[in-house]
Design a protein around this motif. Structure first.
Motif: not given
Length: 225
Positions: A117-123
């Motif tokens: 969903s565009g979450q930086v930490a997850q990416d």
């Protein structure tokens, strides 16, 4: 007289059929055996015995020395190939299992990455995991031929095994860099040529068929569709 005629007919009936070979006519000759090839080891010994002769003419000695050098070179090649084949047959199953695990996990993470969903930490975390899996795949694909395979998913965090893995990773990276510099592709040693291996009764592979692996298979199906 009648009885005599009957006897002649019985003898005629017992005649061997036409075309049947008689044992005494040489019909059962054994095929000629091909001469046995002389091994490289015996050829080398033969040449070395000849070279020990003091009265050998110079031109003959020179020719035999060249022949001995060539025979020893062939022997080294045969020894190396035999060693590589022995290691390959011993390690190919575990390599195949580990490659399948890595590829399935990679497909699963790529699916999660596309659905992010565009979450930086997850990416960032997914990208880091994918980078490590890429290195693991290189490790399996280009593992040195003459080294005993050190598995990625067994051995835990044993210091000796971890050190060996790290040393081999550096060696593989150096080999890839050297091959790229020379304009050649490094030969794969952990390819998918062993796809016919029976996986049904292998505990190592079955332990990886979790929900994560099922998601990976779904992703593979999505791609093919």
């Amino acid at each position: 007289m009648a009885h005599g005629g009957y006897g002649k007919r019985r003898v005629a009936e017992r005649k061997p059929p036409v075309g049947r070979r008689s044992k005494g006519l040489g019909g059962d000759k054994k095929p000629k055996q091909k001469p046995k090839s002389v091994s490289l080891k015996n050829q080398i010994r033969s040449v070395e015995r000849m070279l020990r002769k003091k009265e050998l003419p110079p031109e003959v000695r020179e020719a035999q020395e060249k022949r001995l050098e060539e025979l020893k070179r062939q022997q080294e090649i045969h020894t190396r190939l035999a060693l590589e084949r022995k290691i390959f047959l011993r390690d190919r199953k575990i390599k195949f299992f580990e490659r399948r695990k890595i590829e399935r996990r990679t497909r699963r993470l790529e699916k999660l990455q596309r659905a992010s969903s565009g979450q930086v930490a997850q990416d960032v975390d997914l990208a880091d995991q994918l980078s490590k899996l890429k290195e693991d795949l290189e490790y399996v694909r280009f593992f040195p031929k003459t080294e005993k395979y050190v598995a990625l998913f067994t051995g835990g965090e044993d210091p000796d095994i971890v050190d060996r893995r790290n040393r081999l990773r550096k060696q593989i990276k150096a080999n890839l860099i050297a091959a790229a510099a020379s304009g050649k592709d490094l030969e794969e040693t952990g390819s998918e040529d062993d796809g016919l291996l029976d996986l049904s009764e292998d505990d190592f592979f079955l332990t990886g068929t979790s929900s994560d692996e099922a998601d990976a298979d779904d992703e593979w199906t999505d791609k093919s569709t």
